[in-house]
Design a protein around this motif. Sequence first.
Motif, PDB file in Angstrom:
ATOM      1  N   ASP A 192       0.834  -1.200   0.000  1.00  0.00           N
ATOM      2  CA  ASP A 192       0.000   0.000   0.000  1.00  0.00           C
ATOM      3  C   ASP A 192       0.869   1.251   0.000  1.00  0.00           C
ATOM      4  OD1 ASP A 192       0.908  -0.673   2.542  1.00  0.00           O
ATOM      5  OD2 ASP A 192      -0.864   0.091   3.572  1.00  0.00           O
ATOM      6  N   ARG A 193       1.947   1.244   0.782  1.00  0.00           N
ATOM      7  CA  ARG A 193       2.865   2.386   0.842  1.00  0.00           C
ATOM      8  C   ARG A 193       3.582   2.575  -0.498  1.00  0.00           C
ATOM      9  NH1 ARG A 193       5.658   5.237   5.016  1.00  0.00           N
ATOM     10  NH2 ARG A 193       7.036   6.730   3.987  1.00  0.00           N
ATOM     11  N   ILE A 194       4.035   1.482  -1.099  1.00  0.00           N
ATOM     12  CA  ILE A 194       4.739   1.566  -2.387  1.00  0.00           C
ATOM     13  C   ILE A 194       3.800   2.065  -3.481  1.00  0.00           C
ATOM     14  CG2 ILE A 194       5.939   0.260  -4.169  1.00  0.00           C
ATOM     15  CD1 ILE A 194       7.549   0.661  -1.603  1.00  0.00           C
ATOM     16  N   ALA A 195       2.568   1.534  -3.513  1.00  0.00           N
ATOM     17  CA  ALA A 195       1.611   1.947  -4.541  1.00  0.00           C
ATOM     18  C   ALA A 195       1.254   3.422  -4.395  1.00  0.00           C
ATOM     19  CB  ALA A 195       0.353   1.083  -4.462  1.00  0.00           C
ATOM     20  N   ALA A 196       1.133   3.897  -3.151  1.00  0.00           N
ATOM     21  CA  ALA A 196       0.861   5.318  -2.928  1.00  0.00           C
ATOM     22  C   ALA A 196       2.071   6.153  -3.335  1.00  0.00           C
ATOM     23  CB  ALA A 196       0.515   5.553  -1.456  1.00  0.00           C
ATOM     24  N   GLY A 197       3.275   5.702  -2.971  1.00  0.00           N
ATOM     25  CA  GLY A 197       4.485   6.432  -3.315  1.00  0.00           C
ATOM     26  C   GLY A 197       4.723   6.519  -4.808  1.00  0.00           C
ATOM     27  N   ALA A 198       4.217   5.513  -5.547  1.00  0.00           N
ATOM     28  CA  ALA A 198       4.406   5.491  -7.000  1.00  0.00           C
ATOM     29  C   ALA A 198       3.580   6.559  -7.703  1.00  0.00           C
ATOM     30  CB  ALA A 198       4.038   4.114  -7.552  1.00  0.00           C
ATOM     31  N   LEU A 199       2.671   7.207  -6.984  1.00  0.00           N
ATOM     32  CA  LEU A 199       1.924   8.325  -7.569  1.00  0.00           C
ATOM     33  C   LEU A 199       2.828   9.543  -7.742  1.00  0.00           C
ATOM     34  CD1 LEU A 199      -1.458   8.003  -5.628  1.00  0.00           C
ATOM     35  CD2 LEU A 199      -0.868   7.121  -7.893  1.00  0.00           C
ATOM     36  N   GLY A 200       3.954   9.544  -7.030  1.00  0.00           N
ATOM     37  CA  GLY A 200       5.012  10.525  -7.239  1.00  0.00           C
ATOM     38  C   GLY A 200       6.203   9.806  -7.867  1.00  0.00           C
ATOM     39  N   GLU A 201       7.359  10.380  -7.751  1.00  0.00           N
ATOM     40  CA  GLU A 201       8.548   9.759  -8.327  1.00  0.00           C
ATOM     41  C   GLU A 201       9.215   8.835  -7.310  1.00  0.00           C
ATOM     42  OE1 GLU A 201      12.919  10.939 -10.262  1.00  0.00           O
ATOM     43  OE2 GLU A 201      11.482  12.499  -9.671  1.00  0.00           O
ATOM     44  N   ILE A 202       9.514   7.608  -7.739  1.00  0.00           N
ATOM     45  CA  ILE A 202      10.296   6.687  -6.915  1.00  0.00           C
ATOM     46  C   ILE A 202      11.645   6.485  -7.598  1.00  0.00           C
ATOM     47  CG2 ILE A 202      10.512   4.333  -6.049  1.00  0.00           C
ATOM     48  CD1 ILE A 202       7.576   4.230  -5.600  1.00  0.00           C
ATOM     49  N   GLU A 203      12.705   6.750  -6.859  1.00  0.00           N
ATOM     50  CA  GLU A 203      14.048   6.675  -7.428  1.00  0.00           C
ATOM     51  C   GLU A 203      14.588   5.248  -7.450  1.00  0.00           C
ATOM     52  OE1 GLU A 203      16.538   9.273  -5.159  1.00  0.00           O
ATOM     53  OE2 GLU A 203      14.993  10.839  -5.055  1.00  0.00           O
ATOM     54  N   ASP A 204      14.260   4.485  -6.415  1.00  0.00           N
ATOM     55  CA  ASP A 204      14.905   3.180  -6.292  1.00  0.00           C
ATOM     56  C   ASP A 204      14.051   2.243  -5.440  1.00  0.00           C
ATOM     57  OD1 ASP A 204      17.612   1.637  -6.567  1.00  0.00           O
ATOM     58  OD2 ASP A 204      17.063   1.434  -4.462  1.00  0.00           O
ATOM     59  N   ILE A 205      13.918   0.979  -5.873  1.00  0.00           N
ATOM     60  CA  ILE A 205      13.276  -0.066  -5.076  1.00  0.00           C
ATOM     61  C   ILE A 205      14.114  -1.331  -5.165  1.00  0.00           C
ATOM     62  CG2 ILE A 205      11.259  -1.549  -4.759  1.00  0.00           C
ATOM     63  CD1 ILE A 205       9.505   0.564  -5.889  1.00  0.00           C
ATOM     64  N   THR A 206      14.412  -1.903  -4.015  1.00  0.00           N
ATOM     65  CA  THR A 206      15.168  -3.147  -3.958  1.00  0.00           C
ATOM     66  C   THR A 206      14.451  -4.135  -3.047  1.00  0.00           C
ATOM     67  OG1 THR A 206      17.293  -2.008  -4.275  1.00  0.00           O
ATOM     68  CG2 THR A 206      17.371  -4.227  -3.341  1.00  0.00           C
ATOM     69  N   LEU A 207      14.385  -5.371  -3.483  1.00  0.00           N
ATOM     70  CA  LEU A 207      13.843  -6.463  -2.674  1.00  0.00           C
ATOM     71  C   LEU A 207      14.972  -7.448  -2.373  1.00  0.00           C
ATOM     72  CD1 LEU A 207      11.464  -8.199  -1.473  1.00  0.00           C
ATOM     73  CD2 LEU A 207      11.353  -9.287  -3.727  1.00  0.00           C
ATOM     74  N   ILE A 208      15.139  -7.768  -1.095  1.00  0.00           N
ATOM     75  CA  ILE A 208      16.132  -8.758  -0.682  1.00  0.00           C
ATOM     76  C   ILE A 208      15.384  -9.930  -0.039  1.00  0.00           C
ATOM     77  CG2 ILE A 208      18.175  -9.219   0.723  1.00  0.00           C
ATOM     78  CD1 ILE A 208      18.649  -6.138   0.709  1.00  0.00           C
ATOM     79  N   THR A 209      15.488 -11.103  -0.654  1.00  0.00           N
ATOM     80  CA  THR A 209      14.806 -12.300  -0.161  1.00  0.00           C
ATOM     81  C   THR A 209      15.837 -13.297   0.353  1.00  0.00           C
ATOM     82  OG1 THR A 209      12.840 -12.115  -1.565  1.00  0.00           O
ATOM     83  CG2 THR A 209      13.468 -14.318  -0.862  1.00  0.00           C
ATOM     84  N   ARG A 210      15.566 -13.820   1.565  1.00  0.00           N
ATOM     85  CA  ARG A 210      16.439 -14.826   2.164  1.00  0.00           C
ATOM     86  C   ARG A 210      15.596 -16.007   2.615  1.00  0.00           C
ATOM     87  NH1 ARG A 210      21.502 -12.641   3.797  1.00  0.00           N
ATOM     88  NH2 ARG A 210      21.583 -10.364   3.517  1.00  0.00           N
ATOM     89  N   LYS A 211      16.003 -17.203   2.210  1.00  0.00           N
ATOM     90  CA  LYS A 211      15.336 -18.421   2.659  1.00  0.00           C
ATOM     91  C   LYS A 211      16.385 -19.490   2.950  1.00  0.00           C
ATOM     92  CE  LYS A 211      11.074 -17.631   0.014  1.00  0.00           C
ATOM     93  NZ  LYS A 211      10.059 -18.226  -0.894  1.00  0.00           N
ATOM     94  N   HIS A 212      16.005 -20.416   3.801  1.00  0.00           N
ATOM     95  CA  HIS A 212      16.898 -21.524   4.118  1.00  0.00           C
ATOM     96  C   HIS A 212      17.174 -22.329   2.843  1.00  0.00           C
ATOM     97  CE1 HIS A 212      18.279 -25.322   5.916  1.00  0.00           C
ATOM     98  NE2 HIS A 212      18.607 -24.594   6.966  1.00  0.00           N
ATOM     99  N   PRO A 213      18.354 -22.921   2.716  1.00  0.00           N
ATOM    100  CA  PRO A 213      18.684 -23.689   1.499  1.00  0.00           C
ATOM    101  C   PRO A 213      17.640 -24.731   1.107  1.00  0.00           C
ATOM    102  CG  PRO A 213      20.659 -23.361   2.797  1.00  0.00           C
ATOM    103  CD  PRO A 213      19.528 -22.792   3.612  1.00  0.00           C
ATOM    104  N   ARG A 214      16.936 -25.326   2.079  1.00  0.00           N
ATOM    105  CA  ARG A 214      15.931 -26.341   1.726  1.00  0.00           C
ATOM    106  C   ARG A 214      14.795 -25.745   0.896  1.00  0.00           C
ATOM    107  NH1 ARG A 214      15.223 -25.708   7.286  1.00  0.00           N
ATOM    108  NH2 ARG A 214      13.338 -24.536   7.855  1.00  0.00           N
TER     109      ARG A 214
END
Length: 268
Positions: A128-150
Motif C-alpha cells: 500500500d505504501r509503495i503503490a501510494a508512493g508510486a503516484l510521485g517519483e520513486i528513485e529506487d526499489i530493492t527487494l532482498i529475499t532470504r530463505k533456508h537452502p531447503r
Amino acid sequence: MLKAGIIGYGTLGKTIAELIEAGHAGEVELKSVLVRRKNSAEHADKQTFAFISNEAEFFNGDLDIIIEAAGHQALHMFAEKVLANGSHLVVLSVGALGDNIFFEQLQTVAMQQNRQIFIPSAAIAGLDRIAAGALGEIEDITLITRKHPRSWKGTIAEEKVELHTLTEPFCIYEGNARESSKLFPQSVNVSAALSLAGIGFEDTKVKVYADPTIQSNTHTIKAKGYFGEVEISVSNIPYEENPKSSPIVAMSVAKVLKNFTSPIVIGV
C-alpha cells in the motif's frame, strides 16, 4: 454472501479453504475447488464445498470471485476464462504477470467484463505504501529475499551451489524482478507484486539468498522517492510441507475476501 471458488488444492489452496470455512474471510461461502482428479485420496474428507475436475462445470458455477492457487501454468490456462465468465480474480502466481502480453490481455478482459484482478500482499508488507508512493517519483526499489537452502531445492540455485554444504549466506541471484520472477516462480512472486505496485519489472532490483543461518523466509523492501524513504522487513514461518511458501499468504487472501463484505476496510 460472496460465492467463491479456488483453483488448486495444494498447501495454499487447502489453507485458504480452511480459513473461509472457519469464517476468517468474512461473509464468504466457498462453493467449489477445481482439481485435476476429483477422486484422489486427499479429497476424501467430507467438505461443505465441491471438488470439481470438469473445467466447464467449475466456471459455470456462478462464482463471484475465484482464487488462483495452482501456479503459473494454471494462471495462464484459466485467468482469462475466470474474468470472461464474470468472476473477479485473486492471483497468487503473480510472477506470471511479468509476461506483458498476457498481463495486458487480462486487463482488457477485466475492463470489458467490469471485473477486477486482485493481487494480495501475500508474503510481503507495505505494498500500500509503495503503490501510494508510486503516484510521485520513486528513485529506487530493492527487494532482498532470504530463505533456508531447503527452500531452494528444485530451483536453479542447485546449479550455482551445493545447497546442503552451505554454512553462510550465499547470493544465488542478483538482477531485476522480471528475470527473478521467471527463475523462481514459486519463491519470488513477491518481486512481481512489488514491481506492479511500484516502478515496474525492469527497474525493481532483486537479491536472492540461500541462508542456512535462518529458519524463516525473510523479505526486505527498501525504497526511496518523493514520498521519503521506507525499509520494511518481514519474517515468515514457512510451511513444513512446502517451505517455498508461508501461511501468511493464505491469510492475506482471506483478508482480500473479507474486504468485500466488511463495513470497514483497513490498510488499502
